[in-house]
Design a protein around this motif. Structure first.
Motif, mmCIF file in Angstrom:
data_model
loop_
_atom_site.group_PDB
_atom_site.id
_atom_site.type_symbol
_atom_site.label_atom_id
_atom_site.label_comp_id
_atom_site.label_asym_id
_atom_site.label_seq_id
_atom_site.Cartn_x
_atom_site.Cartn_y
_atom_site.Cartn_z
ATOM 1 N N VAL A 1 -3.595 -7.733 6.528
ATOM 2 C CA VAL A 1 -3.068 -6.395 6.258
ATOM 3 C C VAL A 1 -4.106 -5.582 5.498
ATOM 4 C CG1 VAL A 1 -1.229 -5.153 5.036
ATOM 5 C CG2 VAL A 1 -0.708 -7.262 6.248
ATOM 6 N N PHE A 2 -4.182 -4.281 5.804
ATOM 7 C CA PHE A 2 -5.112 -3.359 5.157
ATOM 8 C C PHE A 2 -4.337 -2.232 4.495
ATOM 9 C CE2 PHE A 2 -7.378 0.676 5.308
ATOM 10 C CZ PHE A 2 -8.527 0.360 4.608
ATOM 11 N N ALA A 3 -4.818 -1.777 3.343
ATOM 12 C CA ALA A 3 -4.286 -0.586 2.680
ATOM 13 C C ALA A 3 -5.460 0.182 2.094
ATOM 14 C CB ALA A 3 -3.305 -0.967 1.576
ATOM 15 N N GLY A 4 -5.359 1.503 2.071
ATOM 16 C CA GLY A 4 -6.451 2.312 1.545
ATOM 17 C C GLY A 4 -5.967 3.486 0.728
ATOM 18 N N GLU A 5 -6.810 3.897 -0.223
ATOM 19 C CA GLU A 5 -6.527 5.051 -1.081
ATOM 20 C C GLU A 5 -7.802 5.871 -1.214
ATOM 21 O OE1 GLU A 5 -3.589 3.795 -4.542
ATOM 22 O OE2 GLU A 5 -5.358 2.486 -4.454
ATOM 23 N N THR A 6 -7.653 7.166 -1.505
ATOM 24 C CA THR A 6 -8.808 8.019 -1.732
ATOM 25 C C THR A 6 -8.657 8.771 -3.050
ATOM 26 O OG1 THR A 6 -7.807 9.815 -0.450
ATOM 27 C CG2 THR A 6 -9.330 8.358 0.718
ATOM 28 N N PHE A 7 -9.803 9.072 -3.641
ATOM 29 C CA PHE A 7 -9.849 9.746 -4.929
ATOM 30 C C PHE A 7 -10.957 10.792 -4.894
ATOM 31 C CE2 PHE A 7 -8.408 5.441 -5.355
ATOM 32 C CZ PHE A 7 -7.326 5.516 -6.212
ATOM 33 N N ALA B 1 -3.940 5.177 3.414
ATOM 34 C CA ALA B 1 -3.608 4.341 4.565
ATOM 35 C C ALA B 1 -2.585 3.333 4.050
ATOM 36 C CB ALA B 1 -4.849 3.632 5.091
ATOM 37 N N PRO B 2 -1.338 3.469 4.457
ATOM 38 C CA PRO B 2 -0.327 2.523 3.972
ATOM 39 C C PRO B 2 -0.614 1.116 4.470
ATOM 40 C CG PRO B 2 0.544 3.845 5.767
ATOM 41 C CD PRO B 2 -0.816 4.388 5.457
ATOM 42 N N LYS B 3 -0.025 0.128 3.801
ATOM 43 C CA LYS B 3 -0.205 -1.267 4.230
ATOM 44 C C LYS B 3 0.228 -1.409 5.680
ATOM 45 C CE LYS B 3 0.065 -4.495 0.387
ATOM 46 N NZ LYS B 3 0.851 -5.578 -0.202
ATOM 47 N N GLN B 4 -0.702 -1.934 6.477
ATOM 48 C CA GLN B 4 -0.436 -2.176 7.889
ATOM 49 C C GLN B 4 -1.403 -3.239 8.371
ATOM 50 O OE1 GLN B 4 -1.685 1.333 10.291
ATOM 51 N NE2 GLN B 4 -2.338 2.114 8.305
#
Length: 179
Positions: free
Chosen positions: A68-74, A90-93
């Motif tokens: 599973v991948f999840a992403g955030e940006t700042f 990017a929600p967990k998927q």
């Protein structure tokens, strides 16, 4: 009926807006990788004044739907290290769904047969284990949103297997107006 028409209209407007010429450019600033149990990306480096991405990555096992991948940006608009979270996430998927959903944003920068041998353009699932190279990769934001905040943008991606973190990456890019 009105709801469907509204959704179709908004989708068309978004796609047309994404085609507007970009008024910004991006360049890599830094890369940080952690906890790479299944995914060894420690050999990827930024080189030269142009900060091009070069090196090899190794997938130690096939990455299937259980990964599973999840992403955030700042954003740090002032360059003072004070990052604030952006609404782009990017929600967990599954890693397979994430690759299919977000490859569009990378395909101009990372081209199979040109500067990589990673078959991301085919959205393989499972993603096959092996060693892959990247060579002279620069940010090409042609398919990114027309409006992008200026400053230092940090993207943090985390990869999980059985709810355990098996790797993470932090990429910082500087977004500036075109000269």
């Amino acid at each position: 009926m009105k709801g469907i028409l509204f959704c179709v209209l908004m989708s068309l407007i978004f796609k047309a807006y994404a085609l507007l010429p970009k008024t910004y450019e991006g360049r890599f600033v830094s890369l940080t990788f952690n906890n790479t149990k299944v995914l060894d990306i420690s050999q990827i480096k930024l080189l030269g004044r142009e900060r091009v991405l070069n090196g090899t990555l190794e997938l130690k096992e096939d990455l299937d739907e259980s990964v599973v991948f999840a992403g955030e940006t700042f954003i740090d608009s002032m360059g003072d290290g004070e990052y604030k979270q952006l609404p782009f996430t990017a929600p967990k998927q599954s890693i397979c769904k994430a690759l299919a959903a977000y490859w569009l944003y990378f395909e101009d920068s990372v081209k199979y047969g040109v500067n990589t041998d990673f078959p991301g353009h085919t959205h393989p699932c499972p993603i096959p284990k092996g060693k892959y190279y990247v060579k002279d990769v620069v940010i090409k934001p042609d398919k990114w949103p027309a409006m992008m905040p200026r400053g230092f943008v940090k993207a943090v991606g985390t990869v999980f297997k059985n709810d355990e973190v098996i790797g993470s990456a932090e990429i910082v890019a500087q977004i500036t107006d075109l000269a």
